[in-house]
Every structure is written in structure tokens, then in C-alpha cells.
Write a protein that holds these residues in place. Sequence first.
Motif, PDB file in Angstrom:
ATOM      1  N   UNK A  39      41.987  36.967  16.266  1.00 33.51           N
ATOM      2  CA  UNK A  39      42.555  36.629  17.570  1.00 33.51           C
ATOM      3  C   UNK A  39      42.937  37.871  18.373  1.00 33.51           C
ATOM      4  N   UNK A  40      42.729  39.055  17.789  1.00 27.99           N
ATOM      5  CA  UNK A  40      43.133  40.282  18.438  1.00 27.99           C
ATOM      6  C   UNK A  40      41.935  41.206  18.584  1.00 27.99           C
ATOM      7  N   UNK A  41      42.199  42.491  18.761  1.00 28.19           N
ATOM      8  CA  UNK A  41      41.108  43.458  18.863  1.00 28.19           C
ATOM      9  C   UNK A  41      40.895  43.910  20.289  1.00 28.19           C
ATOM     10  N   UNK A  42      40.805  45.206  20.490  1.00 25.90           N
ATOM     11  CA  UNK A  42      40.661  45.771  21.831  1.00 25.90           C
ATOM     12  C   UNK A  42      39.373  45.315  22.509  1.00 25.90           C
ATOM     13  N   UNK A  43      38.234  45.426  21.797  1.00 26.29           N
ATOM     14  CA  UNK A  43      36.946  45.048  22.413  1.00 26.29           C
ATOM     15  C   UNK A  43      36.938  43.558  22.765  1.00 26.29           C
ATOM     16  N   UNK A  44      37.460  42.746  21.851  1.00 27.01           N
ATOM     17  CA  UNK A  44      37.487  41.301  22.108  1.00 27.01           C
ATOM     18  C   UNK A  44      38.301  40.978  23.365  1.00 27.01           C
ATOM     19  N   UNK A  45      39.459  41.626  23.520  1.00 23.21           N
ATOM     20  CA  UNK A  45      40.297  41.369  24.688  1.00 23.21           C
ATOM     21  C   UNK A  45      39.656  41.882  25.973  1.00 23.21           C
ATOM     22  N   UNK A  46      38.910  42.979  25.873  1.00 24.48           N
ATOM     23  CA  UNK A  46      38.227  43.496  27.061  1.00 24.48           C
ATOM     24  C   UNK A  46      37.106  42.565  27.494  1.00 24.48           C
ATOM     25  N   UNK A  47      36.336  42.059  26.526  1.00 25.21           N
ATOM     26  CA  UNK A  47      35.260  41.113  26.853  1.00 25.21           C
ATOM     27  C   UNK A  47      35.859  39.850  27.471  1.00 25.21           C
ATOM     28  N   UNK A  81      28.178  41.164  19.242  1.00 27.81           N
ATOM     29  CA  UNK A  81      28.711  40.027  18.489  1.00 27.81           C
ATOM     30  C   UNK A  81      29.673  39.178  19.286  1.00 27.81           C
ATOM     31  N   UNK A  82      30.377  39.790  20.210  1.00 24.34           N
ATOM     32  CA  UNK A  82      31.350  39.066  21.035  1.00 24.34           C
ATOM     33  C   UNK A  82      30.717  38.425  22.263  1.00 24.34           C
ATOM     34  N   UNK A  83      29.396  38.544  22.386  1.00 23.37           N
ATOM     35  CA  UNK A  83      28.684  37.848  23.458  1.00 23.37           C
ATOM     36  C   UNK A  83      28.761  38.500  24.818  1.00 23.37           C
ATOM     37  N   UNK A  84      28.919  39.831  24.860  1.00 21.50           N
ATOM     38  CA  UNK A  84      29.002  40.507  26.159  1.00 21.50           C
ATOM     39  C   UNK A  84      27.729  40.331  26.973  1.00 21.50           C
ATOM     40  N   UNK A 111      20.762  45.099  24.780  1.00 20.73           N
ATOM     41  CA  UNK A 111      19.519  44.357  24.513  1.00 20.73           C
ATOM     42  C   UNK A 111      18.629  45.143  23.556  1.00 20.73           C
ATOM     43  N   UNK A 112      18.528  46.453  23.755  1.00 26.68           N
ATOM     44  CA  UNK A 112      17.729  47.297  22.867  1.00 26.68           C
ATOM     45  C   UNK A 112      18.310  47.284  21.461  1.00 26.68           C
ATOM     46  N   UNK A 113      19.616  47.405  21.366  1.00 27.66           N
ATOM     47  CA  UNK A 113      20.299  47.373  20.065  1.00 27.66           C
ATOM     48  C   UNK A 113      20.028  46.053  19.357  1.00 27.66           C
ATOM     49  N   UNK A 114      20.156  44.960  20.078  1.00 24.65           N
ATOM     50  CA  UNK A 114      19.954  43.627  19.507  1.00 24.65           C
ATOM     51  C   UNK A 114      18.517  43.440  19.044  1.00 24.65           C
ATOM     52  N   UNK A 115      17.575  43.981  19.813  1.00 23.73           N
ATOM     53  CA  UNK A 115      16.168  43.834  19.477  1.00 23.73           C
ATOM     54  C   UNK A 115      15.765  44.515  18.180  1.00 23.73           C
ATOM     55  N   UNK A 116      16.549  45.507  17.759  1.00 20.45           N
ATOM     56  CA  UNK A 116      16.234  46.239  16.535  1.00 20.45           C
ATOM     57  C   UNK A 116      16.867  45.625  15.292  1.00 20.45           C
ATOM     58  N   UNK A 117      17.684  44.593  15.487  1.00 23.69           N
ATOM     59  CA  UNK A 117      18.369  43.988  14.345  1.00 23.69           C
ATOM     60  C   UNK A 117      17.527  42.886  13.707  1.00 23.69           C
ATOM     61  N   UNK A 118      17.633  42.758  12.388  1.00 21.55           N
ATOM     62  CA  UNK A 118      17.026  41.624  11.693  1.00 21.55           C
ATOM     63  C   UNK A 118      17.886  40.389  11.964  1.00 21.55           C
ATOM     64  N   UNK A 119      17.377  39.213  11.613  1.00 19.29           N
ATOM     65  CA  UNK A 119      18.140  37.981  11.829  1.00 19.29           C
ATOM     66  C   UNK A 119      19.462  38.026  11.080  1.00 19.29           C
ATOM     67  N   UNK A 120      19.442  38.506   9.849  1.00 17.10           N
ATOM     68  CA  UNK A 120      20.666  38.582   9.055  1.00 17.10           C
ATOM     69  C   UNK A 120      21.651  39.587   9.658  1.00 17.10           C
ATOM     70  N   UNK A 121      21.140  40.691  10.173  1.00 13.32           N
ATOM     71  CA  UNK A 121      22.004  41.688  10.812  1.00 13.32           C
ATOM     72  C   UNK A 121      22.643  41.120  12.080  1.00 13.32           C
ATOM     73  N   UNK A 122      21.888  40.302  12.807  1.00 19.11           N
ATOM     74  CA  UNK A 122      22.442  39.655  13.996  1.00 19.11           C
ATOM     75  C   UNK A 122      23.580  38.725  13.602  1.00 19.11           C
ATOM     76  N   UNK A 123      23.367  37.991  12.505  1.00 15.97           N
ATOM     77  CA  UNK A 123      24.422  37.091  12.028  1.00 15.97           C
ATOM     78  C   UNK A 123      25.653  37.888  11.617  1.00 15.97           C
ATOM     79  N   UNK A 124      25.438  38.983  10.892  1.00 18.96           N
ATOM     80  CA  UNK A 124      26.539  39.829  10.450  1.00 18.96           C
ATOM     81  C   UNK A 124      27.336  40.352  11.639  1.00 18.96           C
ATOM     82  N   UNK A 125      26.617  40.833  12.649  1.00 21.59           N
ATOM     83  CA  UNK A 125      27.262  41.356  13.854  1.00 21.59           C
ATOM     84  C   UNK A 125      28.148  40.305  14.506  1.00 21.59           C
TER      85      UNK A 125
END
Length: 236
Positions: A39-47, A81-84, A111-125
Motif C-alpha cells: 500500500x506504500x512505496x514512492x513509485x507507486x504513489x507517484x504513478x 509493473x505499476x501500469x505506468x 515499451x522497449x524494456x517490456x518488449x525484452x521481458x519473457x512472459x514469466x519476467x513480465x509476471x514477476x515485474x
Amino acid sequence: PGINQEQVIYLAGFCTWMLTFNEKMLRMIDMSDAEEKSSQGLIKNMVASVKQVQREKVIRICFAAFRNMLNNEDLKARMVGLGLLDVIKTLNQTDDKELKENITKVGESLKTFLGHLSTFEKYTTEVMSGQLQRSAVHNEDFWRKNNAMFEHASYKHIRKLVELLDSKDPLTLEMACYDLGEFARFHPDGRVIVTRMGGKGKVMKLMVHRTEAIAKQALLCIQKLMVTNWEFLTKS
């Protein structure tokens, strides 16, 4: 948020932006954000601020900070991961040249970062960000193919999902129930593992949640935790 609250958010964003010019501070932001509860986190609150606050100056300072964070892979993973990227799609057009440039730069980089991730890495993120989306990794095919991958690091993903059952975000609760149910369904020891981690008790409480979608997924999850042959049950 009211005008005064928006000003507080802007000033907090300004302080964050100033810190992002220092690599040591970036590493500290990464470390502290990773340790925060869901429920916390700097990046989460900024998004969340970019999503909820309409004032352009708030959005401008947040994206200026986001752009400076792009050199840190872990912070990029958290933003994804936070859906920015989805938030960027909803932003109104602006005449501010600098803001437009920063939004474009951040969007293209993520988008470039996401494109290089495997499906499992996307889930982890997504899971480790502490906020679940209705994304393509939440489906039967993913869990059927990847359930053994979750044995890594003492089932840290499953532990995180159980933790997310305490989230205040309705969609996160719904998706966490679904994912735990699918893990219990496809992993040979899934039902035992989820129960041992305290997931079953938490999910049972969500069966009476006032949000229908959450209560429905909680009920399905409990059924998957209790029934050995789920496919037989659904076909009968």
C-alpha cells in the motif's frame, strides 16, 4: 485531491525530482521502494498521483522524475509493473513541450524494456510491484506452462500473492485470488503450499467481500484449493 493537497503532492514530487539527479539517491529510492508494503512505496504513489491529479504541474514534475529514473533497471521494472504505460494512454494532450517530450521518452523506454521481458519476467515485474493489473499473464495457459517456475526462491511470488490479499486495491484482490487458485490447480503441491502460507484463510474472508468480482474469484479460489480434479468439476 484539493488544491492544498495538490500543492503538497507537487512539492513532494519536486523533492523527488531533485534527488533523482544523484545516482546514490536513485539506488536508495530503489532499495526503499522495494522494501515498502504493497500500500506504500514512492513509485507507486507517484504513478497514482499522475493517474488521479489533474494539475499539469504535478504531472510535469512526476514525469521529469520518471525520466531521470530510466537509467535504473529496477525502477523501470517497477514503473512497468505499476501500469505506468496504461496511465500514459489516458493522459490528456498537452501543449507543454517539455512535458510532451518526457512522456514520450518514458513511454518509449518502458515499451522497449517490456518488449525484452519473457512472459514469466513480465509476471514477476507486475507481482513484485504490489499492484496487479488485468493483464495477459493472468490466464489458464500461463499457469499451466509456468507453475513449476514459482518454486524459485522459496515460492517468493506465491508469498507475495498471499501478502496482496491484504491490499486495498479491488483489482489486485481479484487477480490475487485468481492467481492463487490457478497455482493451486496446476502445481502438484499448490493447494498445500497456499494453505500453509495462510492464503486459504485470507481468501475465505474475501468470499463475503462487498465487491462481487472479488467475492466470485475468492469462491472459485477456495473451490480450486479444495477440489483435486477441477476440470472434472467444471465439466460435470
